[in-house]
Write a protein that holds these residues in place. Structure first.
Motif, PDB file in Angstrom:
ATOM      1  N   PHE A  92       0.840  -1.189   0.000  1.00  0.00           N
ATOM      2  CA  PHE A  92       0.000   0.000   0.000  1.00  0.00           C
ATOM      3  C   PHE A  92       0.877   1.242   0.000  1.00  0.00           C
ATOM      4  O   PHE A  92       1.960   1.238   0.583  1.00  0.00           O
ATOM      5  N   ALA A  93       0.403   2.297  -0.633  1.00  0.00           N
ATOM      6  CA  ALA A  93       1.109   3.571  -0.665  1.00  0.00           C
ATOM      7  C   ALA A  93       0.145   4.676  -0.281  1.00  0.00           C
ATOM      8  O   ALA A  93      -1.043   4.614  -0.589  1.00  0.00           O
ATOM      9  N   ASP A  94       0.671   5.681   0.391  1.00  0.00           N
ATOM     10  CA  ASP A  94      -0.115   6.863   0.736  1.00  0.00           C
ATOM     11  C   ASP A  94       0.549   8.059   0.081  1.00  0.00           C
ATOM     12  O   ASP A  94       1.649   8.446   0.448  1.00  0.00           O
ATOM     13  N   VAL A  95      -0.112   8.580  -0.920  1.00  0.00           N
ATOM     14  CA  VAL A  95       0.414   9.763  -1.603  1.00  0.00           C
ATOM     15  C   VAL A  95      -0.465  10.975  -1.286  1.00  0.00           C
ATOM     16  O   VAL A  95      -0.515  11.926  -2.040  1.00  0.00           O
ATOM     17  N   GLY A  96      -1.142  10.921  -0.127  1.00  0.00           N
ATOM     18  CA  GLY A  96      -1.948  12.048   0.319  1.00  0.00           C
ATOM     19  C   GLY A  96      -3.397  11.733   0.605  1.00  0.00           C
ATOM     20  O   GLY A  96      -4.094  12.518   1.230  1.00  0.00           O
ATOM     21  N   ASP A  97      -3.886  10.554   0.171  1.00  0.00           N
ATOM     22  CA  ASP A  97      -5.296  10.206   0.361  1.00  0.00           C
ATOM     23  C   ASP A  97      -5.476   8.992   1.270  1.00  0.00           C
ATOM     24  O   ASP A  97      -6.494   8.320   1.197  1.00  0.00           O
ATOM     25  N   GLY A  98      -4.496   8.667   2.084  1.00  0.00           N
ATOM     26  CA  GLY A  98      -4.549   7.459   2.895  1.00  0.00           C
ATOM     27  C   GLY A  98      -3.947   6.297   2.118  1.00  0.00           C
ATOM     28  O   GLY A  98      -3.636   6.407   0.932  1.00  0.00           O
ATOM     29  N   LEU A  99      -3.766   5.181   2.804  1.00  0.00           N
ATOM     30  CA  LEU A  99      -3.145   4.020   2.169  1.00  0.00           C
ATOM     31  C   LEU A  99      -4.083   3.393   1.142  1.00  0.00           C
ATOM     32  O   LEU A  99      -5.231   3.073   1.449  1.00  0.00           O
ATOM     33  N   VAL A 100      -3.574   3.235  -0.088  1.00  0.00           N
ATOM     34  CA  VAL A 100      -4.307   2.563  -1.164  1.00  0.00           C
ATOM     35  C   VAL A 100      -3.428   1.463  -1.741  1.00  0.00           C
ATOM     36  O   VAL A 100      -2.196   1.541  -1.701  1.00  0.00           O
ATOM     37  N   LEU A 101      -4.064   0.446  -2.292  1.00  0.00           N
ATOM     38  CA  LEU A 101      -3.346  -0.699  -2.839  1.00  0.00           C
ATOM     39  C   LEU A 101      -2.508  -0.279  -4.042  1.00  0.00           C
ATOM     40  O   LEU A 101      -3.026   0.267  -5.017  1.00  0.00           O
ATOM     41  N   ASP A 102      -1.201  -0.516  -3.954  1.00  0.00           N
ATOM     42  CA  ASP A 102      -0.235  -0.076  -4.947  1.00  0.00           C
ATOM     43  C   ASP A 102       0.385  -1.245  -5.712  1.00  0.00           C
ATOM     44  O   ASP A 102       0.834  -1.076  -6.843  1.00  0.00           O
ATOM     45  N   GLU A 103       0.436  -2.423  -5.093  1.00  0.00           N
ATOM     46  CA  GLU A 103       1.023  -3.587  -5.764  1.00  0.00           C
ATOM     47  C   GLU A 103       0.443  -4.858  -5.164  1.00  0.00           C
ATOM     48  O   GLU A 103       0.257  -4.959  -3.955  1.00  0.00           O
ATOM     49  N   ILE A 104       0.148  -5.833  -6.048  1.00  0.00           N
ATOM     50  CA  ILE A 104      -0.421  -7.122  -5.660  1.00  0.00           C
ATOM     51  C   ILE A 104       0.516  -8.201  -6.177  1.00  0.00           C
ATOM     52  O   ILE A 104       0.869  -8.204  -7.359  1.00  0.00           O
ATOM     53  N   MET A 105       0.933  -9.124  -5.304  1.00  0.00           N
ATOM     54  CA  MET A 105       1.805 -10.221  -5.716  1.00  0.00           C
ATOM     55  C   MET A 105       1.232 -11.545  -5.238  1.00  0.00           C
ATOM     56  O   MET A 105       0.795 -11.646  -4.085  1.00  0.00           O
ATOM     57  N   THR A 106       1.243 -12.552  -6.108  1.00  0.00           N
ATOM     58  CA  THR A 106       0.804 -13.901  -5.727  1.00  0.00           C
ATOM     59  C   THR A 106       1.993 -14.842  -5.783  1.00  0.00           C
ATOM     60  O   THR A 106       2.895 -14.688  -6.612  1.00  0.00           O
ATOM     61  N   PHE A 107       1.995 -15.836  -4.906  1.00  0.00           N
ATOM     62  CA  PHE A 107       3.079 -16.815  -4.830  1.00  0.00           C
ATOM     63  C   PHE A 107       2.500 -18.203  -4.604  1.00  0.00           C
ATOM     64  O   PHE A 107       1.364 -18.340  -4.137  1.00  0.00           O
ATOM     65  N   GLY A 108       3.322 -19.208  -4.861  1.00  0.00           N
ATOM     66  CA  GLY A 108       3.013 -20.587  -4.485  1.00  0.00           C
ATOM     67  C   GLY A 108       1.640 -21.047  -4.876  1.00  0.00           C
ATOM     68  O   GLY A 108       1.266 -21.057  -6.042  1.00  0.00           O
ATOM     69  N   THR A 109       0.868 -21.426  -3.877  1.00  0.00           N
ATOM     70  CA  THR A 109      -0.430 -22.057  -4.112  1.00  0.00           C
ATOM     71  C   THR A 109      -1.589 -21.063  -4.165  1.00  0.00           C
ATOM     72  O   THR A 109      -2.752 -21.478  -4.126  1.00  0.00           O
ATOM     73  N   SER A 110      -1.296 -19.785  -4.281  1.00  0.00           N
ATOM     74  CA  SER A 110      -2.371 -18.804  -4.395  1.00  0.00           C
ATOM     75  C   SER A 110      -3.282 -19.163  -5.563  1.00  0.00           C
ATOM     76  O   SER A 110      -2.812 -19.509  -6.645  1.00  0.00           O
TER      77      SER A 110
END
Length: 172
Positions: A92-110
Motif C-alpha cells: 500500500f502507498a499513501d500519496v496524500g489520500d490514505g493508504l491505497v493498494l499499490d502492488e499485488i503479488m501472488t506466490f506458491g499455491t495462491s
C-alpha cells in the motif's frame, strides 16, 4: 472487446489512446483485478474483504523530490499452505489520500486469478495466448520462457514462468 490487459476497455477516451490523461492500456491495467482486489483500493476496503493479514509490516517512508510517501505491506496465507509464509503480498502507498493498494503479488499455491483466468500454475502457452501483445523474456534454462511483462506508464503486469508454469504474478 479487447482483453489485452485482462480487463474491460474504458467506456470513452478523450484523445486518441488517452482517457483522463492516462493511456488506455494503463487505464486497463489500473482497472484489472487480481483475485478480489484491484489497484487503488483503500486499505480499509481490502481489510474488509480479506480480513486481518497474517503479517503487517511497520509503515515506512520514502522521500523523493516530489514529496514523502508512506508505504505498508501486508502478507496473507489464504491457502493455508504450510510451505509458504504467504501466498499473497499486498503493498500500500499513501500519496496524500490514505493508504491505497499499490502492488499485488501472488506466490506458491495462491488461487487468485486475473480476469483472463491466468493464475499460479497456468501454463506458459495459456499466458502467451491471454497476453499476445506482452513482452516476453526467455531467460530460463536452455532459453526457456521466464516472464511475460505488460507495461503501460507506471503500471505493470509481470507474470513469472518456471518450468512451463506460472509461479508468481505481480500487478502494480
Amino acid at each position: 472487446e479487447d482483453n489485452t490487459a485482462g480487463a474491460r476497455e474504458p467506456a470513452a477516451t478523450d484523445t486518441e489512446g488517452q482517457k483522463d490523461g492516462v493511456s488506455v492500456q494503463q487505464a486497463l491495467l489500473l482497472d484489472t483485478t487480481l483475485g478480489p482486489v484491484k489497484l487503488g483500493m483503500p486499505s480499509q476496503d481490502v481489510r474488509s474483504i480479506l480480513g486481518t493479514p497474517k503479517e503487517e509490516s511497520d509503515e515506512f517512508y520514502v522521500c523523493t523530490d516530489k514529496g514523502d510517501y508512506r508505504y505498508a505491506t501486508w502478507a496473507y496465507n489464504l491457502s493455508n499452505d504450510p510451505d509458504y509464509i504467504c501466498d499473497v503480498l499486498l503493498r500500500f502507498a499513501d500519496v496524500g489520500d490514505g493508504l491505497v493498494l499499490d502492488e499485488i503479488m501472488t506466490f506458491g499455491t495462491s488461487d487468485w486469478a486475473l480476469p483472463t483466468g491466468i493464475r499460479n500454475g497456468s501454463s506458459a502457452d495459456d499466458v502467451l495466448a491471454a497476453y499476445p501483445d506482452a513482452q516476453v523474456q526467455y531467460n530460463g534454462p536452455d532459453g526457456a520462457l521466464s516472464a511475460v511483462v505488460f507495461e503501460a506508464g507506471h503500471v505493470h503486469l509481470h507474470i513469472m514462468v518456471e518450468n512451463g508454469g506460472v509461479t508468481n504474478i505481480t500487478l502494480g
